[in-house]
Design an enzyme around this catalytic site. Structure first.
Site, PDB file in Angstrom:
ATOM      1  N   GLY A  45      39.705  46.966  51.468  1.00  0.00           N
ATOM      2  CA  GLY A  45      40.669  46.314  50.594  1.00  0.00           C
ATOM      3  C   GLY A  45      39.961  45.721  49.395  1.00  0.00           C
ATOM      4  N   GLN A  50      38.701  40.298  42.029  1.00  0.00           N
ATOM      5  CA  GLN A  50      37.329  40.565  42.460  1.00  0.00           C
ATOM      6  C   GLN A  50      36.568  41.453  41.480  1.00  0.00           C
ATOM      7  OE1 GLN A  50      38.697  41.689  46.598  1.00  0.00           O
ATOM      8  NE2 GLN A  50      36.655  40.880  47.052  1.00  0.00           N
ATOM      9  N   CYS A  97      34.210  40.135  53.331  1.00  0.00           N
ATOM     10  CA  CYS A  97      34.747  40.211  51.973  1.00  0.00           C
ATOM     11  C   CYS A  97      33.638  40.714  51.049  1.00  0.00           C
ATOM     12  CB  CYS A  97      35.201  38.817  51.534  1.00  0.00           C
ATOM     13  SG  CYS A  97      35.919  38.781  49.889  1.00  0.00           S
ATOM     14  N   LEU A  98      33.986  41.656  50.166  1.00  0.00           N
ATOM     15  CA  LEU A  98      32.975  42.191  49.240  1.00  0.00           C
ATOM     16  C   LEU A  98      32.442  41.100  48.317  1.00  0.00           C
ATOM     17  CD1 LEU A  98      34.632  45.610  48.272  1.00  0.00           C
ATOM     18  CD2 LEU A  98      32.799  45.190  49.930  1.00  0.00           C
ATOM     19  N   HIS A 139      44.675  38.988  53.434  1.00  0.00           N
ATOM     20  CA  HIS A 139      43.367  38.647  52.844  1.00  0.00           C
ATOM     21  C   HIS A 139      43.353  38.991  51.349  1.00  0.00           C
ATOM     22  CE1 HIS A 139      38.741  38.732  53.038  1.00  0.00           C
ATOM     23  NE2 HIS A 139      39.026  39.255  51.857  1.00  0.00           N
ATOM     24  N   GLU A 140      43.847  40.191  51.004  1.00  0.00           N
ATOM     25  CA  GLU A 140      43.843  40.606  49.594  1.00  0.00           C
ATOM     26  C   GLU A 140      44.832  39.783  48.768  1.00  0.00           C
ATOM     27  OE1 GLU A 140      41.369  42.228  48.770  1.00  0.00           O
ATOM     28  OE2 GLU A 140      40.877  42.907  50.792  1.00  0.00           O
ATOM     29  N   HIS A 143      43.439  36.532  47.630  1.00  0.00           N
ATOM     30  CA  HIS A 143      42.571  36.610  46.451  1.00  0.00           C
ATOM     31  C   HIS A 143      43.364  36.369  45.160  1.00  0.00           C
ATOM     32  CE1 HIS A 143      38.579  37.719  47.831  1.00  0.00           C
ATOM     33  NE2 HIS A 143      39.054  38.677  48.600  1.00  0.00           N
TER      34      HIS A 143
HETATM   35 NI    NI Z   1      37.967  39.720  50.071  1.00  0.00          NI
END
Ligand code: NI
Length: 177
Positions: A45, A50, A97-98, A139-140, A143
C-alpha cells in the site's frame, strides 16, 4: 517512473492531504507512478503524502495475500476514500510502513469496513473490505490525515521505534567533518 518515498521525521507525513476535485489524467498518472513505486519498494500500500503529494489518493495491492476480500480487482486505486462504517470487532496485524523502514508493530483496527471512493474512471464506488485488506486500507487512509501506525502504540514502544530509526539514519549518513 518511481518516486522517492519520504521517511519520518519528514513533516509532510504529518499534514492533512486535500481532496481531489476529480480523478483527471493528472490524478491517474499519479496513481500509476504510485503503483510503480509501491511495487518497486516492495510494499502492499502507498499514499500520496508518502511521495510528497498532499492529495487524498491511495493505492493498494495485496494480491500476494488472500487474507482479505473486496468487490473489486487488484490493484486498488482510490481518490478521496472515506470510511462509512466500521465494525465493532477488531483485528490485529503486525504492521510496517515504507515511511518507517524496517519497523513493525502490532496494531488493532476494525476488522471490517465499508468505504466510499472515486475510482480511476472518476466513478464513485462503495465497497466492503475485511481481513488484511481492511487493515491496509485503514493504514493508507490514516496517512491522508497525517497519522502513522506508531501513533496507536504506547509511548514506550513508539520511543523505541523512533530511537531505532534515528540510529539507522546515523549509520546511513556518516557525520561530515
Ligand atoms: Ni504507511
Amino acid at each position: 517512473m518511481t518516486l522517492p518515498v519520504l521517511t519520518v521525521p519528514d513533516s509532510r507525513l504529518r499534514q492533512v492531504a486535500a481532496p481531489v476535485r476529480e480523478v483527471d489524467r493528472g490524478v491517474v498518472h499519479l496513481m500509476e507512478e504510485m503503483l510503480e513505486t509501491m511495487y518497486a519498494a516492495p510494499g502492499i500500500g502507498l499514499s500520496a503524502p508518502q511521495v510528497g503529494i498532499l492529495k487524498r489518493v491511495i493505492v493498494v495491492d495485496i494480491a500476494g495475500s488472500r487474507a482479505g476480500s473486496i468487490s473489486e480487482q487488484d490493484p486498488l486505486c482510490m481518490a478521496n476514500p472515506a470510511i462509512l462504517w466500521a465494525s465493532g470487532e477488531y483485528s490485529s496485524y503486525n504492521e510496517g510502513c515504507l515511511s518507517l523502514p524496517g519497523q513493525y508493530a502490532t496494531v488493532n483496527r476494525p476488522s471490517r469496513i465499508l468505504l466510499r471512493y472515486l475510482d480511476r474512471q472518476n466513478k464513485m464506488r462503495d465497497c466492503t473490505a475485511d481481513g488484511l485488506l481492511a487493515t491496509v486500507l485503514q493504514h493508507e487512509m490514516d496517512h491522508l490525515d497525517g497519522v502513522l501506525f506508531v501513533d496507536y502504540l504506547s509511548k514506550l514502544k513508539r520511543d523505541m521505534i523512533t530511537r531505532r530509526l534515528q540510529k539507522a539514519r546515523r549509520l546511513r549518513q556518516p557525520a561530515s567533518a
